[in-house]
Structures are given as C-alpha cells and as structure tokens.
Motif scaffolding. Sequence first.
Motif, PDB file in Angstrom:
ATOM      1  N   TRP A  59       0.846  -1.184   0.000  1.00 33.29           N
ATOM      2  CA  TRP A  59       0.000   0.000   0.000  1.00 33.29           C
ATOM      3  C   TRP A  59       0.885   1.238   0.000  1.00 33.29           C
ATOM      4  O   TRP A  59       1.831   1.351   0.770  1.00 33.29           O
ATOM      5  CB  TRP A  59      -0.907   0.014   1.228  1.00 33.29           C
ATOM      6  CG  TRP A  59      -1.652   1.293   1.396  1.00 33.29           C
ATOM      7  CD1 TRP A  59      -1.397   2.279   2.293  1.00 33.29           C
ATOM      8  CD2 TRP A  59      -2.780   1.732   0.636  1.00 33.29           C
ATOM      9  NE1 TRP A  59      -2.289   3.304   2.138  1.00 33.29           N
ATOM     10  CE2 TRP A  59      -3.155   2.996   1.120  1.00 33.29           C
ATOM     11  CE3 TRP A  59      -3.505   1.184  -0.417  1.00 33.29           C
ATOM     12  CZ2 TRP A  59      -4.219   3.705   0.592  1.00 33.29           C
ATOM     13  CZ3 TRP A  59      -4.561   1.896  -0.939  1.00 33.29           C
ATOM     14  CH2 TRP A  59      -4.912   3.149  -0.434  1.00 33.29           C
ATOM     15  N   SER A  60       0.588   2.168  -0.888  1.00 34.67           N
ATOM     16  CA  SER A  60       1.235   3.475  -0.830  1.00 34.67           C
ATOM     17  C   SER A  60       0.146   4.463  -0.431  1.00 34.67           C
ATOM     18  O   SER A  60      -0.992   4.084  -0.222  1.00 34.67           O
ATOM     19  CB  SER A  60       1.861   3.847  -2.174  1.00 34.67           C
ATOM     20  OG  SER A  60       0.864   4.103  -3.128  1.00 34.67           O
ATOM     21  N   GLU A  61       0.470   5.703  -0.347  1.00 33.49           N
ATOM     22  CA  GLU A  61      -0.501   6.680   0.133  1.00 33.49           C
ATOM     23  C   GLU A  61      -1.683   6.872  -0.809  1.00 33.49           C
ATOM     24  O   GLU A  61      -2.735   7.339  -0.403  1.00 33.49           O
ATOM     25  CB  GLU A  61       0.210   8.017   0.355  1.00 33.49           C
ATOM     26  CG  GLU A  61       1.219   7.930   1.470  1.00 33.49           C
ATOM     27  CD  GLU A  61       2.310   8.971   1.323  1.00 33.49           C
ATOM     28  OE1 GLU A  61       2.259   9.773   0.376  1.00 33.49           O
ATOM     29  OE2 GLU A  61       3.205   8.947   2.165  1.00 33.49           O
ATOM     30  N   ARG A  62      -1.533   6.487  -2.066  1.00 32.22           N
ATOM     31  CA  ARG A  62      -2.598   6.730  -3.044  1.00 32.22           C
ATOM     32  C   ARG A  62      -3.227   5.472  -3.605  1.00 32.22           C
ATOM     33  O   ARG A  62      -4.204   5.533  -4.326  1.00 32.22           O
ATOM     34  CB  ARG A  62      -2.031   7.572  -4.190  1.00 32.22           C
ATOM     35  CG  ARG A  62      -1.561   8.923  -3.677  1.00 32.22           C
ATOM     36  CD  ARG A  62      -0.998   9.776  -4.754  1.00 32.22           C
ATOM     37  NE  ARG A  62      -1.963   9.926  -5.839  1.00 32.22           N
ATOM     38  CZ  ARG A  62      -1.651  10.345  -7.042  1.00 32.22           C
ATOM     39  NH1 ARG A  62      -0.418  10.647  -7.318  1.00 32.22           N
ATOM     40  NH2 ARG A  62      -2.564  10.464  -7.973  1.00 32.22           N
ATOM     41  N   GLY A  63      -2.654   4.309  -3.313  1.00 26.95           N
ATOM     42  CA  GLY A  63      -3.207   3.072  -3.846  1.00 26.95           C
ATOM     43  C   GLY A  63      -2.280   1.894  -3.611  1.00 26.95           C
ATOM     44  O   GLY A  63      -1.253   2.011  -2.963  1.00 26.95           O
ATOM     45  N   TRP A  65       0.271  -1.169  -4.796  1.00 27.57           N
ATOM     46  CA  TRP A  65       1.261  -1.641  -5.749  1.00 27.57           C
ATOM     47  C   TRP A  65       1.203  -3.155  -5.725  1.00 27.57           C
ATOM     48  O   TRP A  65       1.090  -3.757  -4.665  1.00 27.57           O
ATOM     49  CB  TRP A  65       2.678  -1.227  -5.340  1.00 27.57           C
ATOM     50  CG  TRP A  65       3.018   0.191  -5.628  1.00 27.57           C
ATOM     51  CD1 TRP A  65       2.892   1.248  -4.786  1.00 27.57           C
ATOM     52  CD2 TRP A  65       3.552   0.704  -6.845  1.00 27.57           C
ATOM     53  NE1 TRP A  65       3.321   2.394  -5.405  1.00 27.57           N
ATOM     54  CE2 TRP A  65       3.727   2.078  -6.667  1.00 27.57           C
ATOM     55  CE3 TRP A  65       3.898   0.122  -8.064  1.00 27.57           C
ATOM     56  CZ2 TRP A  65       4.240   2.895  -7.664  1.00 27.57           C
ATOM     57  CZ3 TRP A  65       4.408   0.937  -9.061  1.00 27.57           C
ATOM     58  CH2 TRP A  65       4.578   2.305  -8.854  1.00 27.57           C
TER      59      TRP A  65
END
Length: 119
Positions: A59-63, A65
Amino acid sequence: MLIGHPRQKVYLAVGATDMRKSVDGLAAIVQLDFELNPFEPCLFAFCNRQRNRVKILEWSERGFWLHYFRLEQGRLPWPQVGEEVNPLDVTWQDLRQLLEGTPLKPVSQRAVKLPKYVI
C-alpha cells in the motif's frame, strides 16, 4: 528489483497461494485470513505452488502496488505449511535473500543488525 526501506515490515504467506488473485483478492487474504490491515505500510508476499512466482502487495498513500516476480529456472526456497507460522513475519532483508534463492535462517538468526554510527 524491489525498492523498500530496510526496516519495513514484511509478511510472507506460508505455502502456496492462487496466483490468479489480483490486488483485491490478495488484500482479502491479508484482511480475512491473516487478520492484518492491508493498508499498513508493509509488504505482503505470496508464492505459487511451483515456487517460481511471487506477488508482493504494498500500500502506498494513493493506492496499491502489486509487484510480480517470475523465476525463469529452479524453485524458490519458500517456507511451506507446517514449517512456519502463517503469515511469517520477516525482515525486508530476509525477503530479498529469499528472492535471490537463499533459504530463510532460523528465527533466532533473523535479527536485523542496525549500524552503530550514522554519518
């Protein structure tokens, strides 16, 4: 090559996972089977039955991976059911070594050695 922070937490799904699953299916495994939050800043690694393909959910801050690794020859020394607890909590360095073909060390030898000095 996977880029991550050396102190980033990594969870390995012990045994085989259906590689037809994508982000939503793997996030469901993390949430329902492992009872962990897929939105934490961790890596969740899954391997297929032949032990030649790995998917890593992050999880990254926008969605999300979804990293995918395919070994061309041989098999990865992936932990199997009965050998370890599921999910297996390892370090980022352990994951890198596992993807390079080195079997995991016993739990007592998996400690992260932090540098003594910062320059």
